[in-house]
Every structure is written in structure tokens, then in C-alpha cells.
Design a protein around this motif. Structure first.
Motif, PDB file in Angstrom:
ATOM      1  N   MET A 140       0.827  -1.212   0.000  1.00 43.89           N
ATOM      2  CA  MET A 140       0.000   0.000   0.000  1.00 43.89           C
ATOM      3  C   MET A 140       0.859   1.258   0.000  1.00 43.89           C
ATOM      4  O   MET A 140       0.575   2.212  -0.733  1.00 43.89           O
ATOM      5  CB  MET A 140      -0.933   0.007   1.222  1.00 43.89           C
ATOM      6  CG  MET A 140      -2.077  -0.958   1.124  1.00 43.89           C
ATOM      7  SD  MET A 140      -3.133  -1.104   2.605  1.00 43.89           S
ATOM      8  CE  MET A 140      -2.922   0.383   3.499  1.00 43.89           C
ATOM      9  N   LEU A 141       1.904   1.270   0.812  1.00 45.61           N
ATOM     10  CA  LEU A 141       2.775   2.445   0.878  1.00 45.61           C
ATOM     11  C   LEU A 141       3.518   2.657  -0.435  1.00 45.61           C
ATOM     12  O   LEU A 141       3.611   3.784  -0.924  1.00 45.61           O
ATOM     13  CB  LEU A 141       3.768   2.308   2.040  1.00 45.61           C
ATOM     14  CG  LEU A 141       3.179   2.451   3.437  1.00 45.61           C
ATOM     15  CD1 LEU A 141       4.197   2.042   4.491  1.00 45.61           C
ATOM     16  CD2 LEU A 141       2.708   3.868   3.687  1.00 45.61           C
ATOM     17  N   ASN A 142       4.037   1.589  -1.015  1.00 46.65           N
ATOM     18  CA  ASN A 142       4.739   1.710  -2.301  1.00 46.65           C
ATOM     19  C   ASN A 142       3.799   2.179  -3.401  1.00 46.65           C
ATOM     20  O   ASN A 142       4.188   2.977  -4.257  1.00 46.65           O
ATOM     21  CB  ASN A 142       5.406   0.393  -2.686  1.00 46.65           C
ATOM     22  CG  ASN A 142       6.671   0.142  -1.907  1.00 46.65           C
ATOM     23  OD1 ASN A 142       7.357   1.069  -1.492  1.00 46.65           O
ATOM     24  ND2 ASN A 142       6.978  -1.119  -1.697  1.00 46.65           N
ATOM     25  N   GLU A 143       2.565   1.694  -3.380  1.00 43.89           N
ATOM     26  CA  GLU A 143       1.588   2.134  -4.375  1.00 43.89           C
ATOM     27  C   GLU A 143       1.271   3.616  -4.205  1.00 43.89           C
ATOM     28  O   GLU A 143       1.168   4.350  -5.179  1.00 43.89           O
ATOM     29  CB  GLU A 143       0.312   1.303  -4.246  1.00 43.89           C
ATOM     30  CG  GLU A 143      -0.717   1.621  -5.304  1.00 43.89           C
ATOM     31  CD  GLU A 143      -1.966   0.758  -5.173  1.00 43.89           C
ATOM     32  OE1 GLU A 143      -3.031   1.241  -5.556  1.00 43.89           O
ATOM     33  OE2 GLU A 143      -1.861  -0.392  -4.698  1.00 43.89           O
ATOM     34  N   GLU A 144       1.143   4.052  -2.969  1.00 45.40           N
ATOM     35  CA  GLU A 144       0.873   5.472  -2.688  1.00 45.40           C
ATOM     36  C   GLU A 144       2.031   6.352  -3.145  1.00 45.40           C
ATOM     37  O   GLU A 144       1.824   7.453  -3.652  1.00 45.40           O
ATOM     38  CB  GLU A 144       0.619   5.663  -1.188  1.00 45.40           C
ATOM     39  CG  GLU A 144       0.330   7.081  -0.772  1.00 45.40           C
ATOM     40  CD  GLU A 144      -1.027   7.591  -1.239  1.00 45.40           C
ATOM     41  OE1 GLU A 144      -1.157   8.820  -1.346  1.00 45.40           O
ATOM     42  OE2 GLU A 144      -1.935   6.794  -1.483  1.00 45.40           O
ATOM     43  N   LEU A 145       3.259   5.864  -2.986  1.00 43.81           N
ATOM     44  CA  LEU A 145       4.442   6.626  -3.375  1.00 43.81           C
ATOM     45  C   LEU A 145       4.691   6.570  -4.879  1.00 43.81           C
ATOM     46  O   LEU A 145       5.429   7.401  -5.411  1.00 43.81           O
ATOM     47  CB  LEU A 145       5.671   6.107  -2.628  1.00 43.81           C
ATOM     48  CG  LEU A 145       5.630   6.299  -1.113  1.00 43.81           C
ATOM     49  CD1 LEU A 145       6.751   5.517  -0.458  1.00 43.81           C
ATOM     50  CD2 LEU A 145       5.718   7.763  -0.756  1.00 43.81           C
ATOM     51  N   GLY A 146       4.128   5.584  -5.546  1.00 42.53           N
ATOM     52  CA  GLY A 146       4.284   5.468  -6.986  1.00 42.53           C
ATOM     53  C   GLY A 146       5.567   4.790  -7.426  1.00 42.53           C
ATOM     54  O   GLY A 146       5.864   4.753  -8.615  1.00 42.53           O
ATOM     55  N   LYS A 147       6.319   4.275  -6.495  1.00 38.64           N
ATOM     56  CA  LYS A 147       7.546   3.540  -6.819  1.00 38.64           C
ATOM     57  C   LYS A 147       7.913   2.662  -5.635  1.00 38.64           C
ATOM     58  O   LYS A 147       7.398   2.843  -4.532  1.00 38.64           O
ATOM     59  CB  LYS A 147       8.695   4.480  -7.164  1.00 38.64           C
ATOM     60  CG  LYS A 147       9.075   5.455  -6.064  1.00 38.64           C
ATOM     61  CD  LYS A 147      10.180   6.383  -6.520  1.00 38.64           C
ATOM     62  CE  LYS A 147      10.497   7.390  -5.436  1.00 38.64           C
ATOM     63  NZ  LYS A 147      11.574   8.279  -5.827  1.00 38.64           N
ATOM     64  N   THR A 148       8.803   1.717  -5.854  1.00 39.99           N
ATOM     65  CA  THR A 148       9.198   0.794  -4.788  1.00 39.99           C
ATOM     66  C   THR A 148      10.302   1.456  -3.949  1.00 39.99           C
ATOM     67  O   THR A 148      11.442   1.531  -4.354  1.00 39.99           O
ATOM     68  CB  THR A 148       9.712  -0.534  -5.367  1.00 39.99           C
ATOM     69  OG1 THR A 148       8.683  -1.090  -6.181  1.00 39.99           O
ATOM     70  CG2 THR A 148      10.069  -1.506  -4.269  1.00 39.99           C
ATOM     71  N   VAL A 149       9.901   1.960  -2.793  1.00 38.73           N
ATOM     72  CA  VAL A 149      10.815   2.602  -1.863  1.00 38.73           C
ATOM     73  C   VAL A 149      11.096   1.675  -0.687  1.00 38.73           C
ATOM     74  O   VAL A 149      12.200   1.611  -0.175  1.00 38.73           O
ATOM     75  CB  VAL A 149      10.234   3.941  -1.364  1.00 38.73           C
ATOM     76  CG1 VAL A 149      11.126   4.584  -0.328  1.00 38.73           C
ATOM     77  CG2 VAL A 149      10.000   4.890  -2.528  1.00 38.73           C
ATOM     78  N   ILE A 150      10.057   0.929  -0.276  1.00 34.49           N
ATOM     79  CA  ILE A 150      10.134   0.097   0.925  1.00 34.49           C
ATOM     80  C   ILE A 150      10.127  -1.369   0.525  1.00 34.49           C
ATOM     81  O   ILE A 150       9.278  -1.804  -0.239  1.00 34.49           O
ATOM     82  CB  ILE A 150       8.926   0.377   1.841  1.00 34.49           C
ATOM     83  CG1 ILE A 150       8.837   1.871   2.155  1.00 34.49           C
ATOM     84  CG2 ILE A 150       8.995  -0.452   3.115  1.00 34.49           C
ATOM     85  CD1 ILE A 150       7.501   2.296   2.679  1.00 34.49           C
ATOM     86  N   LYS A 151      11.077  -2.111   1.051  1.00 33.90           N
ATOM     87  CA  LYS A 151      11.100  -3.551   0.826  1.00 33.90           C
ATOM     88  C   LYS A 151      10.930  -4.327   2.132  1.00 33.90           C
ATOM     89  O   LYS A 151      10.597  -5.500   2.117  1.00 33.90           O
ATOM     90  CB  LYS A 151      12.410  -3.964   0.141  1.00 33.90           C
ATOM     91  CG  LYS A 151      12.487  -3.455  -1.281  1.00 33.90           C
ATOM     92  CD  LYS A 151      13.623  -4.068  -2.035  1.00 33.90           C
ATOM     93  CE  LYS A 151      13.600  -3.570  -3.476  1.00 33.90           C
ATOM     94  NZ  LYS A 151      14.720  -4.043  -4.239  1.00 33.90           N
ATOM     95  N   LYS A 152      11.161  -3.663   3.250  1.00 35.37           N
ATOM     96  CA  LYS A 152      11.077  -4.338   4.556  1.00 35.37           C
ATOM     97  C   LYS A 152      10.459  -3.368   5.554  1.00 35.37           C
ATOM     98  O   LYS A 152      10.752  -2.165   5.534  1.00 35.37           O
ATOM     99  CB  LYS A 152      12.475  -4.750   4.993  1.00 35.37           C
ATOM    100  CG  LYS A 152      12.514  -5.596   6.235  1.00 35.37           C
ATOM    101  CD  LYS A 152      13.934  -6.059   6.504  1.00 35.37           C
ATOM    102  CE  LYS A 152      13.993  -6.917   7.757  1.00 35.37           C
ATOM    103  NZ  LYS A 152      15.377  -7.299   8.064  1.00 35.37           N
ATOM    104  N   LEU A 153       9.597  -3.893   6.423  1.00 32.86           N
ATOM    105  CA  LEU A 153       8.926  -3.092   7.454  1.00 32.86           C
ATOM    106  C   LEU A 153       9.249  -3.688   8.810  1.00 32.86           C
ATOM    107  O   LEU A 153       9.056  -4.882   9.033  1.00 32.86           O
ATOM    108  CB  LEU A 153       7.420  -3.088   7.220  1.00 32.86           C
ATOM    109  CG  LEU A 153       6.559  -2.381   8.251  1.00 32.86           C
ATOM    110  CD1 LEU A 153       6.842  -0.886   8.265  1.00 32.86           C
ATOM    111  CD2 LEU A 153       5.090  -2.622   7.975  1.00 32.86           C
ATOM    112  N   ILE A 154       9.753  -2.848   9.706  1.00 38.15           N
ATOM    113  CA  ILE A 154      10.060  -3.279  11.069  1.00 38.15           C
ATOM    114  C   ILE A 154       9.227  -2.442  12.032  1.00 38.15           C
ATOM    115  O   ILE A 154       9.320  -1.213  12.035  1.00 38.15           O
ATOM    116  CB  ILE A 154      11.562  -3.159  11.371  1.00 38.15           C
ATOM    117  CG1 ILE A 154      12.342  -4.093  10.460  1.00 38.15           C
ATOM    118  CG2 ILE A 154      11.829  -3.454  12.851  1.00 38.15           C
ATOM    119  CD1 ILE A 154      13.820  -4.048  10.637  1.00 38.15           C
ATOM    120  N   LEU A 155       8.426  -3.128  12.826  1.00 33.06           N
ATOM    121  CA  LEU A 155       7.578  -2.464  13.820  1.00 33.06           C
ATOM    122  C   LEU A 155       8.249  -2.606  15.173  1.00 33.06           C
ATOM    123  O   LEU A 155       8.557  -3.711  15.607  1.00 33.06           O
ATOM    124  CB  LEU A 155       6.175  -3.096  13.821  1.00 33.06           C
ATOM    125  CG  LEU A 155       5.427  -3.027  12.495  1.00 33.06           C
ATOM    126  CD1 LEU A 155       4.196  -3.920  12.548  1.00 33.06           C
ATOM    127  CD2 LEU A 155       5.054  -1.615  12.152  1.00 33.06           C
TER     128      LEU A 155
END
Length: 98
Positions: A82-97
């Protein structure tokens, strides 16, 4: 001195060229990721979000609620998509909470 381009450019094209020539994409991505998180997650999650940090291709989200952190951990890949789609490009590959 900056080179002069003889053809007419729109403002958006000129800004994109300026950003790419001065290598400002990473800084803009950090700001845009924080805005996208706030927009997509809504007030409920934003109230518990204490820090958002993008390093390389990893997004670190610090939350003040362990229950919310556990709930969000089940949908990490969906959040990344969802975040990459909102940004329009692949910025995030890993999410750490945290």
C-alpha cells in the motif's frame, strides 16, 4: 554556473530535473513515506505512532501500543504494498515495527 536549457520546460519537469541533478530523492522519499503512512493508516494508528524512519529500503515504525504492533505485524506485506503504491515507486522492501 548552471547550464541553460533553451527549450521551454514545465515547472514540474524543471523540479524533477533539479531533484535528480542534486540527488535529493532519498530525502524526499523520507518525507513522502511519513506522509503516506499518516494518510493510509488514519488517526487510530497515527495516535500510537511515535517515530517513522526510512533507512535504505527498510521502514522503521515505532509504536506505543504493543497490541497494535502485534495486529499490524500480521499484515506487513500488505502495508508495504500500500505504501509503495501510494508513493508510486518501490521505496520500501522491509517493514520493522518496534
Amino acid at each position: 554556473m548552471a547550464k541553460r536549457i533553451k527549450e521551454n520546460l514545465s515547472i514540474s519537469d524543471a523540479l524533477k530535473e533539479f531533484v535528480s541533478e542534486n540527488k535529493l530523492e532519498k530525502g524526499l522519499d523520507k518525507v513522502n513515506v511519513a506522509d503516506a503512512w499518516a494518510k493510509l493508516m488514519g488517526n487510530g494508528v497515527n495516535n500510537y505512532t511515535t517515530a517513522i524512519q526510512l533507512e535504505r529500503e527498510t521502514l522503521y515504525i515505532q509504536l506505543s501500543s504493543s497490541v497494535l504492533r502485534e495486529e499490524l505485524s500480521y499484515g506487513k506485506q500488505k502495508i508495504i504494498d500500500m505504501l509503495n503504491e501510494e508513493l508510486g515507486k518501490t521505496v520500501i522492501k522491509k517493514l520493522i515495527l518496534r
